[in-house]
Design a protein around this motif. Sequence first.
Motif, PDB file in Angstrom:
ATOM      1  N   ASN A 103     -18.143  -3.534  16.250  1.00  0.00           N
ATOM      2  CA  ASN A 103     -16.731  -3.735  16.576  1.00  0.00           C
ATOM      3  C   ASN A 103     -15.896  -4.265  15.418  1.00  0.00           C
ATOM      4  O   ASN A 103     -14.663  -4.204  15.468  1.00  0.00           O
ATOM      5  CB  ASN A 103     -16.611  -4.697  17.762  1.00  0.00           C
ATOM      6  CG  ASN A 103     -17.157  -4.098  19.044  1.00  0.00           C
ATOM      7  OD1 ASN A 103     -17.156  -2.889  19.222  1.00  0.00           O
ATOM      8  ND2 ASN A 103     -17.651  -4.946  19.934  1.00  0.00           N
ATOM      9  N   VAL A 104     -16.550  -4.791  14.388  1.00  0.00           N
ATOM     10  CA  VAL A 104     -15.787  -5.359  13.272  1.00  0.00           C
ATOM     11  C   VAL A 104     -15.599  -4.336  12.155  1.00  0.00           C
ATOM     12  O   VAL A 104     -14.975  -4.652  11.132  1.00  0.00           O
ATOM     13  CB  VAL A 104     -16.488  -6.621  12.714  1.00  0.00           C
ATOM     14  CG1 VAL A 104     -16.644  -7.665  13.796  1.00  0.00           C
ATOM     15  CG2 VAL A 104     -17.852  -6.273  12.117  1.00  0.00           C
ATOM     16  N   LEU A 105     -16.121  -3.142  12.328  1.00  0.00           N
ATOM     17  CA  LEU A 105     -16.005  -2.094  11.318  1.00  0.00           C
ATOM     18  C   LEU A 105     -15.042  -1.015  11.792  1.00  0.00           C
ATOM     19  O   LEU A 105     -14.864  -0.823  12.998  1.00  0.00           O
ATOM     20  CB  LEU A 105     -17.380  -1.459  11.046  1.00  0.00           C
ATOM     21  CG  LEU A 105     -18.458  -2.350  10.419  1.00  0.00           C
ATOM     22  CD1 LEU A 105     -19.788  -1.602  10.397  1.00  0.00           C
ATOM     23  CD2 LEU A 105     -18.069  -2.774   9.013  1.00  0.00           C
ATOM     24  N   PRO A 106     -14.430  -0.289  10.852  1.00  0.00           N
ATOM     25  CA  PRO A 106     -13.653   0.893  11.254  1.00  0.00           C
ATOM     26  C   PRO A 106     -14.533   1.862  12.024  1.00  0.00           C
ATOM     27  O   PRO A 106     -15.753   1.907  11.836  1.00  0.00           O
ATOM     28  CB  PRO A 106     -13.192   1.476   9.916  1.00  0.00           C
ATOM     29  CG  PRO A 106     -13.265   0.347   8.953  1.00  0.00           C
ATOM     30  CD  PRO A 106     -14.400  -0.518   9.398  1.00  0.00           C
ATOM     31  N   GLU A 107     -13.926   2.664  12.875  1.00  0.00           N
ATOM     32  CA  GLU A 107     -14.692   3.529  13.763  1.00  0.00           C
ATOM     33  C   GLU A 107     -15.628   4.464  12.999  1.00  0.00           C
ATOM     34  O   GLU A 107     -16.784   4.657  13.400  1.00  0.00           O
ATOM     35  CB  GLU A 107     -13.738   4.347  14.630  1.00  0.00           C
ATOM     36  CG  GLU A 107     -14.451   5.187  15.686  1.00  0.00           C
ATOM     37  CD  GLU A 107     -13.485   5.913  16.609  1.00  0.00           C
ATOM     38  OE1 GLU A 107     -13.953   6.737  17.424  1.00  0.00           O
ATOM     39  OE2 GLU A 107     -12.267   5.668  16.501  1.00  0.00           O
ATOM     40  N   ASP A 108     -15.145   5.050  11.897  1.00  0.00           N
ATOM     41  CA  ASP A 108     -15.994   5.987  11.167  1.00  0.00           C
ATOM     42  C   ASP A 108     -17.161   5.264  10.491  1.00  0.00           C
ATOM     43  O   ASP A 108     -18.278   5.771  10.436  1.00  0.00           O
ATOM     44  CB  ASP A 108     -15.173   6.775  10.143  1.00  0.00           C
ATOM     45  CG  ASP A 108     -14.485   5.862   9.131  1.00  0.00           C
ATOM     46  OD1 ASP A 108     -14.337   4.656   9.402  1.00  0.00           O
ATOM     47  OD2 ASP A 108     -14.080   6.368   8.058  1.00  0.00           O
ATOM     48  N   LYS A 109     -16.912   4.042   9.983  1.00  0.00           N
ATOM     49  CA  LYS A 109     -17.982   3.273   9.344  1.00  0.00           C
ATOM     50  C   LYS A 109     -18.993   2.776  10.376  1.00  0.00           C
ATOM     51  O   LYS A 109     -20.200   2.723  10.105  1.00  0.00           O
ATOM     52  CB  LYS A 109     -17.396   2.086   8.585  1.00  0.00           C
ATOM     53  CG  LYS A 109     -16.506   2.477   7.413  1.00  0.00           C
ATOM     54  CD  LYS A 109     -17.286   3.190   6.327  1.00  0.00           C
ATOM     55  CE  LYS A 109     -16.404   3.477   5.120  1.00  0.00           C
ATOM     56  NZ  LYS A 109     -17.128   4.209   4.051  1.00  0.00           N
TER      57      LYS A 109
ATOM     58  N   LEU B  18     -21.245   5.598  11.129  1.00  0.00           N
ATOM     59  CA  LEU B  18     -22.201   5.805  10.041  1.00  0.00           C
ATOM     60  C   LEU B  18     -23.298   4.748  10.068  1.00  0.00           C
ATOM     61  O   LEU B  18     -24.463   5.042   9.774  1.00  0.00           O
ATOM     62  CB  LEU B  18     -21.467   5.779   8.700  1.00  0.00           C
ATOM     63  CG  LEU B  18     -22.314   6.037   7.451  1.00  0.00           C
ATOM     64  CD1 LEU B  18     -22.964   7.411   7.514  1.00  0.00           C
ATOM     65  CD2 LEU B  18     -21.449   5.915   6.182  1.00  0.00           C
ATOM     66  N   LEU B  19     -22.929   3.508  10.418  1.00  0.00           N
ATOM     67  CA  LEU B  19     -23.926   2.440  10.522  1.00  0.00           C
ATOM     68  C   LEU B  19     -24.971   2.782  11.568  1.00  0.00           C
ATOM     69  O   LEU B  19     -26.179   2.667  11.307  1.00  0.00           O
ATOM     70  CB  LEU B  19     -23.232   1.127  10.884  1.00  0.00           C
ATOM     71  CG  LEU B  19     -24.154  -0.064  11.189  1.00  0.00           C
ATOM     72  CD1 LEU B  19     -24.894  -0.493   9.929  1.00  0.00           C
ATOM     73  CD2 LEU B  19     -23.362  -1.226  11.775  1.00  0.00           C
ATOM     74  N   TRP B  20     -24.524   3.208  12.745  1.00  0.00           N
ATOM     75  CA  TRP B  20     -25.458   3.546  13.812  1.00  0.00           C
ATOM     76  C   TRP B  20     -26.331   4.746  13.432  1.00  0.00           C
ATOM     77  O   TRP B  20     -27.562   4.680  13.526  1.00  0.00           O
ATOM     78  CB  TRP B  20     -24.688   3.868  15.094  1.00  0.00           C
ATOM     79  CG  TRP B  20     -24.305   2.659  15.882  1.00  0.00           C
ATOM     80  CD1 TRP B  20     -23.175   1.917  15.745  1.00  0.00           C
ATOM     81  CD2 TRP B  20     -25.053   2.057  16.950  1.00  0.00           C
ATOM     82  NE1 TRP B  20     -23.161   0.892  16.647  1.00  0.00           N
ATOM     83  CE2 TRP B  20     -24.292   0.953  17.403  1.00  0.00           C
ATOM     84  CE3 TRP B  20     -26.262   2.346  17.564  1.00  0.00           C
ATOM     85  CZ2 TRP B  20     -24.734   0.130  18.445  1.00  0.00           C
ATOM     86  CZ3 TRP B  20     -26.694   1.537  18.606  1.00  0.00           C
ATOM     87  CH2 TRP B  20     -25.943   0.442  19.042  1.00  0.00           C
ATOM     88  N   ALA B  21     -25.690   5.823  13.012  1.00  0.00           N
ATOM     89  CA  ALA B  21     -26.449   7.039  12.702  1.00  0.00           C
ATOM     90  C   ALA B  21     -27.379   6.829  11.515  1.00  0.00           C
ATOM     91  O   ALA B  21     -28.563   7.179  11.562  1.00  0.00           O
ATOM     92  CB  ALA B  21     -25.489   8.195  12.428  1.00  0.00           C
ATOM     93  N   GLY B  22     -26.851   6.250  10.426  1.00  0.00           N
ATOM     94  CA  GLY B  22     -27.672   6.034   9.240  1.00  0.00           C
ATOM     95  C   GLY B  22     -28.825   5.088   9.493  1.00  0.00           C
ATOM     96  O   GLY B  22     -29.948   5.299   9.019  1.00  0.00           O
TER      97      GLY B  22
ATOM     98  N   ALA C 291     -22.733  10.342   0.909  1.00  0.00           N
ATOM     99  CA  ALA C 291     -21.666  11.342   1.062  1.00  0.00           C
ATOM    100  C   ALA C 291     -20.561  10.839   1.975  1.00  0.00           C
ATOM    101  O   ALA C 291     -19.395  11.208   1.805  1.00  0.00           O
ATOM    102  CB  ALA C 291     -22.243  12.647   1.590  1.00  0.00           C
ATOM    103  N   GLY C 292     -20.915   9.994   2.947  1.00  0.00           N
ATOM    104  CA  GLY C 292     -19.904   9.377   3.788  1.00  0.00           C
ATOM    105  C   GLY C 292     -19.877   9.928   5.197  1.00  0.00           C
ATOM    106  O   GLY C 292     -20.588  10.895   5.533  1.00  0.00           O
ATOM    107  N   PRO C 293     -19.056   9.302   6.073  1.00  0.00           N
ATOM    108  CA  PRO C 293     -18.946   9.761   7.462  1.00  0.00           C
ATOM    109  C   PRO C 293     -18.553  11.234   7.533  1.00  0.00           C
ATOM    110  O   PRO C 293     -17.790  11.732   6.725  1.00  0.00           O
ATOM    111  CB  PRO C 293     -17.832   8.859   8.034  1.00  0.00           C
ATOM    112  CG  PRO C 293     -17.840   7.639   7.161  1.00  0.00           C
ATOM    113  CD  PRO C 293     -18.195   8.135   5.788  1.00  0.00           C
ATOM    114  N   GLY C 294     -19.054  11.910   8.515  1.00  0.00           N
ATOM    115  CA  GLY C 294     -18.783  13.340   8.667  1.00  0.00           C
ATOM    116  C   GLY C 294     -19.833  14.160   7.953  1.00  0.00           C
ATOM    117  O   GLY C 294     -20.568  14.926   8.583  1.00  0.00           O
ATOM    118  N   TRP C 295     -19.920  13.986   6.654  1.00  0.00           N
ATOM    119  CA  TRP C 295     -20.929  14.708   5.898  1.00  0.00           C
ATOM    120  C   TRP C 295     -22.335  14.273   6.305  1.00  0.00           C
ATOM    121  O   TRP C 295     -23.261  15.086   6.318  1.00  0.00           O
ATOM    122  CB  TRP C 295     -20.733  14.490   4.393  1.00  0.00           C
ATOM    123  CG  TRP C 295     -19.483  15.095   3.857  1.00  0.00           C
ATOM    124  CD1 TRP C 295     -18.433  14.454   3.280  1.00  0.00           C
ATOM    125  CD2 TRP C 295     -19.139  16.496   3.845  1.00  0.00           C
ATOM    126  NE1 TRP C 295     -17.444  15.337   2.923  1.00  0.00           N
ATOM    127  CE2 TRP C 295     -17.859  16.601   3.249  1.00  0.00           C
ATOM    128  CE3 TRP C 295     -19.764  17.649   4.289  1.00  0.00           C
ATOM    129  CZ2 TRP C 295     -17.209  17.825   3.087  1.00  0.00           C
ATOM    130  CZ3 TRP C 295     -19.122  18.870   4.139  1.00  0.00           C
ATOM    131  CH2 TRP C 295     -17.866  18.941   3.536  1.00  0.00           C
TER     132      TRP C 295
END
Length: 210
Positions: free
Chosen positions: A129-135, A138-142, A181-185
Amino acid sequence: MTPIDDDAPPLDPAESLALIERERHNLGRDLAPDPRMMFWPWGLAWLVGFALFFLRFGPDGRVFVDLPEWIPLSVLALLMITAGIVTGVAGSRVSRRISGPSSRQGIMYGVSWSVAFTAFSILFAQFGNVLPEDKAGLLWAGGMVALTGALHMAGGAIWDDRALFTLGAWTSAINIIGILAGPGWHSLIVAVAGGGGMIAAGLIGWLRLR
Protein backbone atom coordinates in the motif's frame (compact mmCIF):
# COMPACT_ATOMS: atom_id res chain seq x y z
CA MET A 1 17.27 -82.97 -21.50
CA THR A 2 15.85 -79.45 -21.78
CA PRO A 3 17.89 -77.02 -19.66
CA ILE A 4 15.99 -75.07 -17.00
CA ASP A 5 16.68 -71.45 -16.07
CA ASP A 6 19.26 -72.46 -13.46
CA ASP A 7 21.23 -74.23 -16.17
CA ALA A 8 21.29 -71.18 -18.46
CA PRO A 9 24.75 -69.70 -18.99
CA PRO A 10 25.33 -66.48 -17.02
CA LEU A 11 25.37 -63.18 -18.85
CA ASP A 12 28.72 -61.64 -19.53
CA PRO A 13 29.58 -58.50 -17.47
CA ALA A 14 28.63 -56.07 -20.24
CA GLU A 15 25.20 -57.66 -20.70
CA SER A 16 24.65 -57.76 -16.95
CA LEU A 17 25.45 -54.07 -16.59
CA ALA A 18 23.19 -53.22 -19.52
CA LEU A 19 20.35 -55.23 -17.98
CA ILE A 20 20.80 -53.54 -14.61
CA GLU A 21 20.81 -50.10 -16.25
CA ARG A 22 17.63 -50.89 -18.21
CA GLU A 23 15.82 -52.10 -15.12
CA ARG A 24 17.00 -49.10 -13.11
CA HIS A 25 15.74 -46.76 -15.82
CA ASN A 26 12.39 -48.57 -16.02
CA LEU A 27 11.97 -48.39 -12.24
CA GLY A 28 12.80 -44.68 -12.22
CA ARG A 29 10.30 -44.06 -15.02
CA ASP A 30 7.56 -45.96 -13.18
CA LEU A 31 8.14 -44.06 -9.93
CA ALA A 32 8.55 -40.60 -11.48
CA PRO A 33 5.48 -38.38 -12.00
CA ASP A 34 4.65 -37.38 -15.56
CA PRO A 35 6.68 -34.18 -16.17
CA ARG A 36 3.90 -32.82 -18.35
CA MET A 37 1.46 -32.92 -15.42
CA MET A 38 4.03 -31.29 -13.13
CA PHE A 39 5.07 -28.40 -15.41
CA TRP A 40 2.45 -27.79 -18.10
CA PRO A 41 -0.34 -26.59 -15.76
CA TRP A 42 1.99 -24.01 -14.22
CA GLY A 43 3.42 -23.04 -17.60
CA LEU A 44 -0.05 -22.42 -19.01
CA ALA A 45 -1.03 -20.49 -15.87
CA TRP A 46 1.96 -18.18 -16.22
CA LEU A 47 1.58 -17.86 -19.98
CA VAL A 48 -2.10 -16.88 -19.89
CA GLY A 49 -2.16 -15.06 -16.56
CA PHE A 50 0.87 -12.83 -17.02
CA ALA A 51 -0.06 -12.19 -20.65
CA LEU A 52 -3.36 -10.72 -19.42
CA PHE A 53 -1.41 -8.53 -16.98
CA PHE A 54 0.73 -7.26 -19.84
CA LEU A 55 -2.29 -6.51 -22.01
CA ARG A 56 -4.10 -4.63 -19.23
CA PHE A 57 -1.16 -3.09 -17.35
CA GLY A 58 1.46 -2.52 -20.05
CA PRO A 59 4.72 -0.55 -19.88
CA ASP A 60 4.36 3.10 -18.78
CA GLY A 61 0.71 2.52 -17.90
CA ARG A 62 -0.29 1.62 -21.44
CA VAL A 63 -3.49 -0.40 -21.85
CA PHE A 64 -3.41 -2.71 -24.86
CA VAL A 65 -6.77 -4.35 -24.07
CA ASP A 66 -9.24 -2.46 -21.90
CA LEU A 67 -10.15 -5.30 -19.54
CA PRO A 68 -11.68 -4.79 -16.10
CA GLU A 69 -8.79 -4.46 -13.64
CA TRP A 70 -9.85 -7.51 -11.64
CA ILE A 71 -9.72 -9.96 -14.54
CA PRO A 72 -5.92 -10.55 -14.86
CA LEU A 73 -5.43 -11.25 -11.15
CA SER A 74 -8.56 -13.40 -10.93
CA VAL A 75 -7.61 -15.47 -13.99
CA LEU A 76 -4.02 -15.94 -12.78
CA ALA A 77 -5.19 -16.97 -9.30
CA LEU A 78 -7.75 -19.43 -10.71
CA LEU A 79 -5.21 -20.97 -13.09
CA MET A 80 -2.61 -21.31 -10.33
CA ILE A 81 -5.10 -22.97 -8.01
CA THR A 82 -6.01 -25.38 -10.80
CA ALA A 83 -2.32 -26.05 -11.48
CA GLY A 84 -1.74 -26.77 -7.81
CA ILE A 85 -4.58 -29.29 -7.77
CA VAL A 86 -3.40 -31.04 -10.94
CA THR A 87 0.22 -31.34 -9.80
CA GLY A 88 -0.88 -32.35 -6.29
CA VAL A 89 -2.94 -35.23 -7.64
CA ALA A 90 -0.17 -36.30 -10.04
CA GLY A 91 2.42 -36.21 -7.27
CA SER A 92 0.25 -38.06 -4.74
CA ARG A 93 -0.25 -40.96 -7.13
CA VAL A 94 3.49 -41.51 -7.17
CA SER A 95 4.14 -40.79 -3.48
CA ARG A 96 1.75 -43.58 -2.47
CA ARG A 97 4.16 -46.08 -4.03
CA ILE A 98 7.22 -44.64 -2.30
CA SER A 99 8.20 -44.82 1.36
CA GLY A 100 11.22 -43.90 3.42
CA PRO A 101 13.52 -40.88 3.07
CA SER A 102 12.45 -40.05 -0.49
CA SER A 103 8.82 -39.77 0.57
CA ARG A 104 9.70 -37.57 3.55
CA GLN A 105 11.86 -35.36 1.33
CA GLY A 106 8.96 -34.83 -1.05
CA ILE A 107 6.55 -33.96 1.76
CA MET A 108 8.98 -31.51 3.38
CA TYR A 109 9.72 -29.93 0.01
CA GLY A 110 6.02 -29.44 -0.66
CA VAL A 111 5.47 -27.92 2.78
CA SER A 112 8.38 -25.54 2.12
CA TRP A 113 6.56 -24.13 -0.92
CA SER A 114 3.40 -23.45 1.09
CA VAL A 115 5.21 -21.86 4.02
CA ALA A 116 7.46 -19.71 1.82
CA PHE A 117 4.62 -18.37 -0.35
CA THR A 118 2.48 -17.64 2.72
CA ALA A 119 5.32 -15.74 4.38
CA PHE A 120 6.05 -13.73 1.24
CA SER A 121 2.38 -12.87 0.81
CA ILE A 122 2.14 -11.54 4.37
CA LEU A 123 5.36 -9.56 3.94
CA PHE A 124 4.35 -7.98 0.62
CA ALA A 125 0.91 -7.11 1.98
CA GLN A 126 2.60 -4.95 4.61
CA PHE A 127 4.37 -2.80 2.01
CA GLY A 128 2.14 -2.96 -1.07
CA ASN A 129 0.00 0.00 0.00
CA VAL A 130 2.94 2.38 0.39
CA LEU A 131 4.15 1.87 -3.18
CA PRO A 132 2.73 3.14 -6.47
CA GLU A 133 0.35 0.64 -8.02
CA ASP A 134 2.72 -0.41 -10.80
CA LYS A 135 5.66 -0.84 -8.38
CA ALA A 136 3.50 -2.80 -5.95
CA GLY A 137 2.51 -5.15 -8.77
CA LEU A 138 6.15 -5.60 -9.72
CA LEU A 139 7.03 -6.33 -6.08
CA TRP A 140 4.43 -9.09 -5.88
CA ALA A 141 5.14 -10.64 -9.27
CA GLY A 142 8.93 -10.34 -9.07
CA GLY A 143 9.05 -11.70 -5.52
CA MET A 144 6.87 -14.71 -6.23
CA VAL A 145 8.74 -15.60 -9.42
CA ALA A 146 12.04 -15.22 -7.58
CA LEU A 147 10.81 -17.61 -4.89
CA THR A 148 9.71 -20.10 -7.54
CA GLY A 149 13.11 -20.03 -9.21
CA ALA A 150 14.94 -20.49 -5.91
CA LEU A 151 12.77 -23.43 -4.84
CA HIS A 152 13.19 -25.11 -8.22
CA MET A 153 16.96 -24.81 -7.85
CA ALA A 154 16.75 -26.17 -4.31
CA GLY A 155 14.69 -29.12 -5.54
CA GLY A 156 17.23 -29.80 -8.27
CA ALA A 157 20.00 -29.81 -5.67
CA ILE A 158 18.08 -32.15 -3.32
CA TRP A 159 17.31 -34.77 -5.97
CA ASP A 160 20.38 -34.17 -8.16
CA ASP A 161 18.02 -33.19 -10.98
CA ARG A 162 19.91 -31.04 -13.46
CA ALA A 163 16.81 -30.29 -15.51
CA LEU A 164 14.92 -28.91 -12.49
CA PHE A 165 17.95 -26.91 -11.37
CA THR A 166 18.34 -25.50 -14.87
CA LEU A 167 14.68 -24.51 -14.96
CA GLY A 168 15.11 -22.72 -11.64
CA ALA A 169 18.19 -20.89 -12.87
CA TRP A 170 16.38 -19.91 -16.10
CA THR A 171 13.36 -18.65 -14.15
CA SER A 172 15.61 -16.61 -11.86
CA ALA A 173 17.50 -15.11 -14.79
CA ILE A 174 14.43 -14.03 -16.77
CA ASN A 175 12.88 -12.66 -13.58
CA ILE A 176 15.90 -10.42 -12.98
CA ILE A 177 15.74 -9.23 -16.58
CA GLY A 178 12.03 -8.49 -16.22
CA ILE A 179 12.47 -6.59 -12.97
CA LEU A 180 15.18 -4.44 -14.52
CA ALA A 181 12.99 -3.84 -17.58
CA GLY A 182 10.23 -2.55 -15.31
CA PRO A 183 6.47 -2.98 -14.81
CA GLY A 184 4.63 -4.25 -17.86
CA TRP A 185 7.69 -5.70 -19.50
CA HIS A 186 8.17 -8.01 -16.53
CA SER A 187 4.73 -9.54 -17.16
CA LEU A 188 5.51 -10.13 -20.84
CA ILE A 189 8.90 -11.70 -20.13
CA VAL A 190 7.54 -13.98 -17.41
CA ALA A 191 4.58 -15.00 -19.59
CA VAL A 192 6.63 -15.91 -22.65
CA ALA A 193 10.00 -17.01 -21.24
CA GLY A 194 8.79 -18.23 -17.83
CA GLY A 195 5.59 -19.97 -18.88
CA GLY A 196 7.19 -21.17 -22.11
CA GLY A 197 10.19 -22.47 -20.15
CA MET A 198 7.96 -24.61 -17.95
CA ILE A 199 6.10 -25.99 -20.94
CA ALA A 200 9.43 -26.82 -22.59
CA ALA A 201 10.70 -28.43 -19.36
CA GLY A 202 7.63 -30.67 -19.22
CA LEU A 203 8.07 -31.74 -22.84
CA ILE A 204 11.79 -32.41 -22.47
CA GLY A 205 11.25 -34.39 -19.26
CA TRP A 206 8.54 -36.50 -20.89
CA LEU A 207 10.75 -37.24 -23.90
CA ARG A 208 13.61 -38.24 -21.59
CA LEU A 209 11.35 -40.70 -19.75
CA ARG A 210 10.26 -42.21 -23.06
